[in-house]
Structures are given as structure tokens and as C-alpha cells.
Enzyme design. Structure first.
Site, PDB file in Angstrom:
ATOM      1  N   ASP A 226       3.937 -10.875   8.682  1.00  0.00           N
ATOM      2  CA  ASP A 226       4.195 -12.380   9.034  1.00  0.00           C
ATOM      3  C   ASP A 226       2.614 -12.653  10.517  1.00  0.00           C
ATOM      4  O   ASP A 226       2.586 -11.632  11.645  1.00  0.00           O
ATOM      5  CB  ASP A 226       5.182 -12.550  10.215  1.00  0.00           C
ATOM      6  CG  ASP A 226       5.824 -13.405  10.566  1.00  0.00           C
ATOM      7  OD1 ASP A 226       5.104 -14.095  10.717  1.00  0.00           O
ATOM      8  OD2 ASP A 226       6.978 -13.866  11.449  1.00  0.00           O
TER       9      ASP A 226
ATOM     10  N   CYS B 127      17.020 -14.269  -0.097  1.00  0.00           N
ATOM     11  CA  CYS B 127      17.872 -15.354   0.784  1.00  0.00           C
ATOM     12  C   CYS B 127      17.394 -16.184   1.934  1.00  0.00           C
ATOM     13  O   CYS B 127      18.305 -16.523   2.189  1.00  0.00           O
ATOM     14  CB  CYS B 127      19.026 -14.290   1.801  1.00  0.00           C
ATOM     15  SG  CYS B 127      19.711 -12.861   0.694  1.00  0.00           S
TER      16      CYS B 127
ATOM     17  N   ASP C  26      19.953 -15.142  -3.858  1.00  0.00           N
ATOM     18  CA  ASP C  26      20.882 -15.974  -2.610  1.00  0.00           C
ATOM     19  C   ASP C  26      20.236 -17.618  -3.160  1.00  0.00           C
ATOM     20  O   ASP C  26      21.139 -18.547  -2.944  1.00  0.00           O
ATOM     21  CB  ASP C  26      21.231 -16.347  -1.247  1.00  0.00           C
ATOM     22  CG  ASP C  26      22.412 -16.406  -1.262  1.00  0.00           C
ATOM     23  OD1 ASP C  26      23.599 -16.944  -2.073  1.00  0.00           O
ATOM     24  OD2 ASP C  26      22.785 -17.653  -0.124  1.00  0.00           O
TER      25      ASP C  26
ATOM     26  N   GLU D 276      18.481 -26.229  -6.961  1.00  0.00           N
ATOM     27  CA  GLU D 276      19.650 -26.113  -6.953  1.00  0.00           C
ATOM     28  C   GLU D 276      20.565 -27.607  -7.098  1.00  0.00           C
ATOM     29  O   GLU D 276      20.049 -28.210  -6.404  1.00  0.00           O
ATOM     30  CB  GLU D 276      20.161 -25.721  -5.475  1.00  0.00           C
ATOM     31  CG  GLU D 276      19.007 -23.929  -5.709  1.00  0.00           C
ATOM     32  CD  GLU D 276      19.969 -23.379  -3.816  1.00  0.00           C
ATOM     33  OE1 GLU D 276      19.923 -24.007  -3.300  1.00  0.00           O
ATOM     34  OE2 GLU D 276      19.213 -22.474  -3.859  1.00  0.00           O
TER      35      GLU D 276
ATOM     36  N   HIS E 164      23.993 -19.388  -3.129  1.00  0.00           N
ATOM     37  CA  HIS E 164      23.712 -20.238  -1.658  1.00  0.00           C
ATOM     38  C   HIS E 164      24.393 -19.714  -0.771  1.00  0.00           C
ATOM     39  O   HIS E 164      24.958 -20.777   0.449  1.00  0.00           O
ATOM     40  CB  HIS E 164      23.094 -21.274  -1.774  1.00  0.00           C
ATOM     41  CG  HIS E 164      21.763 -21.952  -0.728  1.00  0.00           C
ATOM     42  ND1 HIS E 164      20.999 -22.554  -1.109  1.00  0.00           N
ATOM     43  CD2 HIS E 164      22.332 -21.420   0.823  1.00  0.00           C
ATOM     44  CE1 HIS E 164      20.257 -22.951   0.176  1.00  0.00           C
ATOM     45  NE2 HIS E 164      20.732 -21.800   1.302  1.00  0.00           N
TER      46      HIS E 164
ATOM     47  N   GLY F  34      24.486 -17.720   1.522  1.00  0.00           N
ATOM     48  CA  GLY F  34      23.578 -17.175   3.689  1.00  0.00           C
ATOM     49  C   GLY F  34      24.466 -17.180   4.592  1.00  0.00           C
ATOM     50  O   GLY F  34      24.447 -16.644   5.053  1.00  0.00           O
ATOM     51  N   ALA F  35      24.623 -18.621   4.255  1.00  0.00           N
ATOM     52  CA  ALA F  35      25.121 -19.417   5.725  1.00  0.00           C
ATOM     53  C   ALA F  35      27.132 -19.127   5.569  1.00  0.00           C
ATOM     54  O   ALA F  35      27.661 -19.245   7.089  1.00  0.00           O
ATOM     55  CB  ALA F  35      24.736 -20.342   6.419  1.00  0.00           C
TER      56      ALA F  35
END
Length: 533
Positions: A174, A233, A259, A264, A282, A284-285
Site C-alpha cells: 500500500d 472482494c 465476489d 456486473e 457481490h 461483501g456488504a
């Protein structure tokens, strides 16, 4: 004052809708509207705020119809469905809720890592089919393995923490991760090349940008350790899916868990149907806790902005907390007035640079927000529709260089702001402060000290410091029926350059300005107008 009006065009919880209503905001809940872009374009012009999830697409054409719109709030972290550049140009704040689903998304990544390590989905399907293929599904342990985390921000940081709890070695790539932060997180900061060579598992937690698109390209995937497993993800488009499919088929990559996908909803994808590839739509949340959290958070954020001016989790505007908004309100207004003065004085000259000095108390505030307000004040002379969101974008497009300097208290005032604008012909400067009564004051123009209250209608003049100036101004205003609320004079030196700034109750008519010009006393006569509430 009319209550702000918000449209919810995607599915949000009833509790979120109630938050808007409890705060006195007029809200229309139309959860299916986001799928009908024609209908959305037809009615969006009636609303100050738009609350969405992923179904609503906020495009330039939608924004063209949204003349009243001030804020778009996305319940969730991803804002790929919002054209942020177009929103910025339109002066619309774009907010998301990056913290409401952090744990949920991180947990899903960990779950996907377990699933691909132990081939759980395929083993489950096989067992459901009445087979007992115990020897077919040989997995690997996570303990002692090296996890490579690409993106160690909010979600990536939680994944690092959970992975250490599983006794994994964690290396992180990062560019924004400092050595001190990495040490505190108990992870090893490495470059991408090192991560690719060392990681047994690689998980991605970065947004999709020009810099991160295809960060796991074919070239980078070929650099990975043989037997690596890839988890995504975060966002579709971070991985070259065809290249990954080829490496899964060749056996170089042992497994993948995705994910999110480049396109999409994903109906067809190179990864589908391959062995030891776990795919979810999808999710993830997608926990009840996360969905409720982000819905409540976006309702609170939008309400705070529409009612108090507090800006939280904005992607195209500096954040200003509710407490900051209370303290900074007069200073933000001062910055706008200073910019407006300069803008009106240079409306016929192209601006090359804006130099802003913050002194003392002012230098300790949220300078990004003050900058936005000041630049907006200047830009309004060019385009009245400019606001704090769109102003920096417009200034950048025009090639205007903006510089900021802050310094400790240097004079009689606890704090002040000074702005200098550079044009091809000259430099103009003005300074101001906020007194204890909360009212902005101009304290210096062209280096000449003054003390002038800011009014809606003002008249600015320059002249030589000679007798008769006050008389000429007073008599002319009186003859024309213009009432003077406040009269401020300043001079550089006796018989030198001088200025006058009049705060009047109504606009100074052109006839009055002509009479002043006829006296021969004034070098410049300029009517000014300020947005004073």
C-alpha cells in the site's frame, strides 16, 4: 424556510427513512425508481438530496436535470455508479458510507479465503449429490501461510488483523501505508513485486482507479508463487479475469474466490465453471447489520449537510464535522466575502493565481474547506452557479494556480485571512477577520488598513487623500435617496492613496456613480454585492 427535500431511489431501511422525517426533511421513498432513468430524470429537479445504493446511476444527463440537487448519498462504499467529475462540475457533493460495511466486507474476504483453501463449496455440492469424495477435496491450512494484502486501508486493515489472529504471516502493499503504521498493525510493508513472489494467498482491498485497474495483470499474475490463491472482494476490474482463468487451468494458480467482477451482474465470466473457483454475487456488504448501518449512516450524513452544512465522508469536497461547521461558519462566510470582493474587482481580467494566507487562529482550521469557499467566492463573478464543490474544479480547468500559506499570529488580530489574486495586469489583495460578534469584517484592502462591516450592497472607491471626499460621497448618496449604513475610510499615508467603503441599504444607482465621477475626485467607483444572510 422551506424544508429540504430528499428522494430515495433505491431500497433503504424504514429506519433510515424515519431519520430524514425526524430531522424535518421532506422525503419521498421510491425504491424502484433508480431502475427507471427516464422517470428519475423527469422528477430529480424537485429535490435537494438523492439517497441511493447501487441500482441508481447518477449520470451527466441525470445531473443536467438536477438543478436543485446539493448532495448525493451512497449507502455503501462504492460510488462507481456516480459520475463524480460531472457531479463536481454541477456543484453536487457525493458522499458514501465507508465505515458501515467494513467489518462485513472484511469477514466475507476471510470466509472466501477459508472456502477456497478447503474447497468447501465444491465439497458441499458433491455431498449434497450423494457422493462421498473425501479424498478428492484435499485442502490447505491457513496457519503459517503468508497472506499478501493489496491495500491496507480500512477494510484491508481489518483483514490483516483477522489474518494475524489465524496465525498467518501478513505482508502488505500500500503506497500510503507508513512504516510506523505497518509496525503498529504488525504487518510487513513490501513492494508489489515482493508480495507477488512471497504470498500463498493474495487478497485485494483497493478502489478501482486508473492506478489500480488490472493491478493483477497477466504479467503480475505470472510473477506469483506457484499454488497461490487469489481473493477479490473489493472491485471488479482489479484482476485480469481471462489471464487468471488461464493460470487456473494451467495449475499455476491453485484457486480463486471472487465476489466482484469486471461486468456486473455477471452472467458469463471466464472464471465460471473452473474447479476450485468460489464465486458469490457481490455479497461483501450483504449482512443485515451492514445494510442497516450504511442506510442509517447515509441518512444522518445527508441530513447533517442539508440542515447544518456539516460534510462527512464526501469524495469531492473536504469533510467538515458538525462541530467544525458551528465554529467555522463565520469564517467560511468571511472566505466567501473575501473571494467575492476580489472576484468582482477582477471580473474583466483573467486570473492566473490565487495566493491565500491564513494567520493565527484561522491557520488552525480546516483550510481545505476555507479554500473551497474562498475560490467559490471568486469564481461566482464568472458563473453565479458556482459553489464550494464545483469551484476548485473550475479553477483547475482555467489553469489557475492556488497556493496556501499558514502562519502563527502576527498582528493585533487573533486570526485573519488574506487573499491575493494575480492577473496579467496587477495584483489585488484583501484581508478579513471575524470579530467576537461572529460577523466578518474587511480589515485591509490594497495594504491599507480599514475596519468595514460587510453588507449586501456596498460601494468601493479609490482616491487621493484630499478634502471633500466624505462630503461628495455623503451628499451624492443623500441626493439619490441612498441610505448609508456604515462608512469606512482608509489611507496609505497623509495626502497619499486612500479608499472608501460604504455599506448602503440599497444598490447604488448608475446615476449616483456618474455624479461621483463628475467631481473628478475618484479614480475608481465600483458597486459591490455580497451574499449576506
Amino acid at each position: 424556510m422551506t424544508a429540504p427535500k430528499v428522494l430515495i431511489s433505491d431500497s433503504l431501511s424504514d429506519a433510515a427513512v424515519q431519520i430524514f422525517r425526524d430531522r424535518g426533511i421532506d422525503v419521498d421513498f421510491m425504491p424502484e425508481l433508480g431502475k427507471d432513468k427516464e422517470k428519475l430524470a423527469e422528477i430529480i429537479g424537485n429535490y435537494d438530496g438523492l439517497a441511493i445504493r447501487s441500482a441508481t446511476k447518477v449520470t451527466p444527463s441525470i445531473l443536467e436535470h438536477a438543478k436543485k440537487l446539493k448532495v448525493v448519498g451512497r449507502a455503501g462504499i462504492g460510488t462507481d455508479n456516480v459520475d463524480k467529475e460531472a457531479a463536481s462540475k454541477a456543484g453536487v457533493i457525493v458522499m458514501n458510507t465507508p465505515f458501515g460495511n467494513m467489518i462485513t466486507t472484511a469477514e466475507h474476504a476471510i470466509a472466501m479465503m477459508f472456502a477456497v483453501a478447503r474447497q468447501i463449496p465444491e465439497a458441499s455440492a458433491s455431498t449434497h449429490a450423494g457422493k462421498w469424495e473425501k479424498s478428492k477435496f484435499m485442502g490447505v491450512e491457513l496457519t503459517g501461510k503468508t497472506l499478501g494484502v493489496i491495500g491496507a486501508g480500512n477494510i484491508g486493515g481489518i483483514v490483516c488483523d483477522r489474518a494475524r489472529g489465524l496465525k498467518m504471516k501478513v505482508v502488505a502493499y500500500d503506497p500510503f501505508l507508513s512504516e510506523e503504521k505497518a509496525e503498529k498493525m504488525q504487518v510487513e510493508k513490501v513492494d508489489l513485486e515482493t508480495l507477488l513472489k512471497r504470498a500463498d494467498f493474495i487478497t485485494l482491498h483497493v478502489p478501482l482507479t486508473d492506478q489500480t485497474r488490472n493491478i493483477l495483470s497477466r504479467e503480475n499474475l505470472e510473477k506469483t508463487k506457484k499454488g497461490v490463491r487469489i481473493i477479490n472482494c473489493a472491485r471488479g476490474g482489479l484482476v485480469d479475469e481471462q489471464a487468471l482463468a488461464d493460470l487456473l487451468t494451467s495449475g499455476h494458480v491453485a484457486g480463486a474466490a471472487f465476489d466482484v467482477f469486471a461486468e456486473e451482474p455477471a452472467k458469463d465470466n471466464p472464471l465460471f465453471g473452473l474447479p476450485n473457483v468460489v464465486c458469490t454475487p457481490h455479497l461483501g456488504a450483504s449482512t443485515s447489520e451492514a445494510q442497516e448501518n450504511v442506510a442509517l449512516q447515509v441518512a444522518e450524513q445527508m441530513s447533517n449537510y442539508l440542515l447544518t452544512g456539516a460534510v462527512e465522508n464526501a469524495l469531492n469536497m473536504p469533510s467538515v464535522t458538525a462541530e467544525e461547521a458551528k465554529i467555522m461558519g463565520p469564517w467560511i462566510k468571511l472566505a466567501d466575502h473575501l473571494g467575492s470582493f476580489i472576484g468582482q474587482m477582477t471580473d474583466d481580467e483573467p486570473i492566473k493565481a490565487i495566493n491565500i494566507l491564513y494567520d493565527g487562529y484561522a491557520s488552525e482550521m480546516n483550510l481545505e474547506a476555507l479554500n473551497c469557499s474562498l475560490i467559490a467566492g471568486i469564481m461566482k463573478s464568472i458563473n453565479p452557479d458556482v459553489n464550494m464543490v464545483s469551484a476548485p474544479t473550475i479553477a483547475k480547468e482555467r489553469g489557475i494556480k492556488v497556493s496556501t500559506t499558514n502562519q502563527e499570529q502576527s498582528g493585533a488580530f487573533e486570526g485573519y485571512i488574506k487573499v491575493t489574486v494575480v492577473t496579467p495586469k496587477r495584483e489585488r489583495s484583501i484581508a478579513g477577520t471575524v470579530f467576537s460578534d461572529g460577523k466578518p469584517r474587511f480589515i485591509q484592502i490594497k495594504g491599507i488598513n480599514i475596519d468595514a462591516e460587510v453588507g449586501r450592497h456596498m460601494l468601493y472607491t479609490t482616491n487621493e487623500d484630499v478634502p471633500g471626499i466624505i462630503g461628495a460621497l455623503g451628499k451624492t448618496m443623500g441626493d439619490m435617496g441612498v441610505n448609508i449604513a456604515n462608512f469606512t475610510l482608509g489611507r496609505a499615508a497623509a495626502r497619499g492613496e486612500a479608499i472608501a467603503l460604504l455599506y448602503v441599504d440599497e444598490p447604488v444607482p448608475a446615476e449616483a456613480r456618474a455624479k461621483l465621477a463628475e467631481t473628478g475626485l475618484f479614480k475608481q467607483i465600483k458597486p459591490l454585492q455580497f451574499d449576506v444572510v
